[in-house]
Motif scaffolding. Structure first.
Motif, PDB file in Angstrom:
ATOM      1  N   LEU A 108       5.235  -2.020  -1.060  1.00  0.00           N
ATOM      2  CA  LEU A 108       6.347  -2.854  -0.598  1.00  0.00           C
ATOM      3  C   LEU A 108       5.848  -4.077   0.173  1.00  0.00           C
ATOM      4  O   LEU A 108       6.401  -5.169   0.046  1.00  0.00           O
ATOM      5  CB  LEU A 108       7.298  -2.034   0.275  1.00  0.00           C
ATOM      6  N   GLY A 109       4.800  -3.888   0.969  1.00  0.00           N
ATOM      7  CA  GLY A 109       4.222  -5.011   1.695  1.00  0.00           C
ATOM      8  C   GLY A 109       3.660  -6.067   0.769  1.00  0.00           C
ATOM      9  O   GLY A 109       3.792  -7.267   1.010  1.00  0.00           O
ATOM     10  N   LEU A 110       3.039  -5.639  -0.323  1.00  0.00           N
ATOM     11  CA  LEU A 110       2.520  -6.595  -1.296  1.00  0.00           C
ATOM     12  C   LEU A 110       3.648  -7.262  -2.080  1.00  0.00           C
ATOM     13  O   LEU A 110       3.583  -8.454  -2.399  1.00  0.00           O
ATOM     14  CB  LEU A 110       1.565  -5.904  -2.269  1.00  0.00           C
ATOM     15  N   ALA A 111       4.687  -6.508  -2.392  1.00  0.00           N
ATOM     16  CA  ALA A 111       5.782  -7.046  -3.204  1.00  0.00           C
ATOM     17  C   ALA A 111       6.613  -8.067  -2.428  1.00  0.00           C
ATOM     18  O   ALA A 111       6.964  -9.123  -2.959  1.00  0.00           O
ATOM     19  CB  ALA A 111       6.673  -5.911  -3.690  1.00  0.00           C
ATOM     20  N   TYR A 112       6.950  -7.773  -1.170  1.00  0.00           N
ATOM     21  CA  TYR A 112       7.834  -8.654  -0.411  1.00  0.00           C
ATOM     22  C   TYR A 112       7.083  -9.646   0.457  1.00  0.00           C
ATOM     23  O   TYR A 112       7.517 -10.778   0.617  1.00  0.00           O
ATOM     24  CB  TYR A 112       8.796  -7.830   0.438  1.00  0.00           C
ATOM     25  N   GLY A 113       5.992  -9.262   1.067  1.00  0.00           N
ATOM     26  CA  GLY A 113       5.184 -10.182   1.855  1.00  0.00           C
ATOM     27  C   GLY A 113       5.689 -10.447   3.259  1.00  0.00           C
ATOM     28  O   GLY A 113       4.929 -10.848   4.121  1.00  0.00           O
ATOM     29  N   SER A 114       6.975 -10.262   3.509  1.00  0.00           N
ATOM     30  CA  SER A 114       7.520 -10.476   4.844  1.00  0.00           C
ATOM     31  C   SER A 114       8.888  -9.816   4.945  1.00  0.00           C
ATOM     32  O   SER A 114       9.499  -9.484   3.937  1.00  0.00           O
ATOM     33  CB  SER A 114       7.642 -11.967   5.163  1.00  0.00           C
ATOM     34  N   PHE A 115       9.338  -9.628   6.176  1.00  0.00           N
ATOM     35  CA  PHE A 115      10.701  -9.172   6.394  1.00  0.00           C
ATOM     36  C   PHE A 115      11.239  -9.865   7.631  1.00  0.00           C
ATOM     37  O   PHE A 115      10.495 -10.360   8.465  1.00  0.00           O
ATOM     38  CB  PHE A 115      10.787  -7.646   6.517  1.00  0.00           C
ATOM     39  N   SER A 116      12.552  -9.969   7.714  1.00  0.00           N
ATOM     40  CA  SER A 116      13.162 -10.645   8.851  1.00  0.00           C
ATOM     41  C   SER A 116      14.246  -9.772   9.459  1.00  0.00           C
ATOM     42  O   SER A 116      14.804  -8.897   8.803  1.00  0.00           O
ATOM     43  CB  SER A 116      13.741 -11.994   8.421  1.00  0.00           C
ATOM     44  N   GLU A 162      14.068 -13.561  13.441  1.00  0.00           N
ATOM     45  CA  GLU A 162      12.607 -13.433  13.489  1.00  0.00           C
ATOM     46  C   GLU A 162      12.098 -13.021  12.113  1.00  0.00           C
ATOM     47  O   GLU A 162      12.708 -12.201  11.444  1.00  0.00           O
ATOM     48  CB  GLU A 162      12.204 -12.376  14.512  1.00  0.00           C
ATOM     49  N   THR A 163      10.969 -13.577  11.698  1.00  0.00           N
ATOM     50  CA  THR A 163      10.349 -13.221  10.433  1.00  0.00           C
ATOM     51  C   THR A 163       8.938 -12.711  10.702  1.00  0.00           C
ATOM     52  O   THR A 163       8.167 -13.343  11.420  1.00  0.00           O
ATOM     53  CB  THR A 163      10.284 -14.434   9.489  1.00  0.00           C
ATOM     54  N   ILE A 164       8.620 -11.565  10.130  1.00  0.00           N
ATOM     55  CA  ILE A 164       7.304 -10.955  10.264  1.00  0.00           C
ATOM     56  C   ILE A 164       6.596 -11.053   8.910  1.00  0.00           C
ATOM     57  O   ILE A 164       7.111 -10.571   7.907  1.00  0.00           O
ATOM     58  CB  ILE A 164       7.406  -9.472  10.667  1.00  0.00           C
ATOM     59  N   ASN A 165       5.449 -11.702   8.889  1.00  0.00           N
ATOM     60  CA  ASN A 165       4.654 -11.803   7.666  1.00  0.00           C
ATOM     61  C   ASN A 165       3.672 -10.636   7.596  1.00  0.00           C
ATOM     62  O   ASN A 165       3.008 -10.323   8.580  1.00  0.00           O
ATOM     63  CB  ASN A 165       3.895 -13.125   7.617  1.00  0.00           C
ATOM     64  N   ILE A 166       3.588 -10.028   6.430  1.00  0.00           N
ATOM     65  CA  ILE A 166       2.675  -8.901   6.230  1.00  0.00           C
ATOM     66  C   ILE A 166       1.472  -9.422   5.445  1.00  0.00           C
ATOM     67  O   ILE A 166       1.634  -9.891   4.312  1.00  0.00           O
ATOM     68  CB  ILE A 166       3.364  -7.762   5.460  1.00  0.00           C
ATOM     69  N   PRO A 167       0.278  -9.386   6.018  1.00  0.00           N
ATOM     70  CA  PRO A 167      -0.899  -9.869   5.304  1.00  0.00           C
ATOM     71  C   PRO A 167      -1.188  -9.018   4.063  1.00  0.00           C
ATOM     72  O   PRO A 167      -0.920  -7.813   4.048  1.00  0.00           O
ATOM     73  CB  PRO A 167      -2.036  -9.733   6.307  1.00  0.00           C
ATOM     74  N   GLN A 168      -1.733  -9.661   3.036  1.00  0.00           N
ATOM     75  CA  GLN A 168      -2.050  -8.932   1.805  1.00  0.00           C
ATOM     76  C   GLN A 168      -3.099  -7.861   2.048  1.00  0.00           C
ATOM     77  O   GLN A 168      -3.036  -6.787   1.459  1.00  0.00           O
ATOM     78  CB  GLN A 168      -2.536  -9.895   0.729  1.00  0.00           C
ATOM     79  N   TRP A 169      -4.043  -8.134   2.932  1.00  0.00           N
ATOM     80  CA  TRP A 169      -5.090  -7.148   3.185  1.00  0.00           C
ATOM     81  C   TRP A 169      -4.498  -5.878   3.794  1.00  0.00           C
ATOM     82  O   TRP A 169      -5.010  -4.784   3.569  1.00  0.00           O
ATOM     83  CB  TRP A 169      -6.200  -7.712   4.067  1.00  0.00           C
TER      84      TRP A 169
END
Length: 71
Positions: A17-25, A46-53
């Motif tokens: 899910l982190g790779l598919a969406y990349g961020s959530f707010s 607020e938007t939180i970016n999820i790093p690909q790593w």
């Protein structure tokens, strides 16, 4: 199903899910003022970016836990 296996599956799903969406707010309320019958509130998005790593690491750890948990 053992607890370790459930944790591994949750990590794999969360990583995918982190790779598919990349961020959530999300929206949080920061200030509220009440002046008699009048009420004023301020909400910030607020938007939180999820790093690909991080997504890849979660998937890798989940796979390792699944493989080593079978022994």
């Amino acid at each position: 199903m053992g607890g370790l296996r459930i944790v591994a599956i949750v990590l794999i799903v969360a990583g995918a899910l982190g790779l598919a969406y990349g961020s959530f707010s999300y929206t949080k309320e920061t200030h509220t003022a009440k002046l008699g019958p009048l009420s004023v509130s301020v909400k910030e998005k607020e938007t939180i970016n999820i790093p690909q790593w991080a997504g890849l690491a979660a998937i890798a750890i989940g796979v390792v836990l699944l493989v080593t948990g079978k022994k």
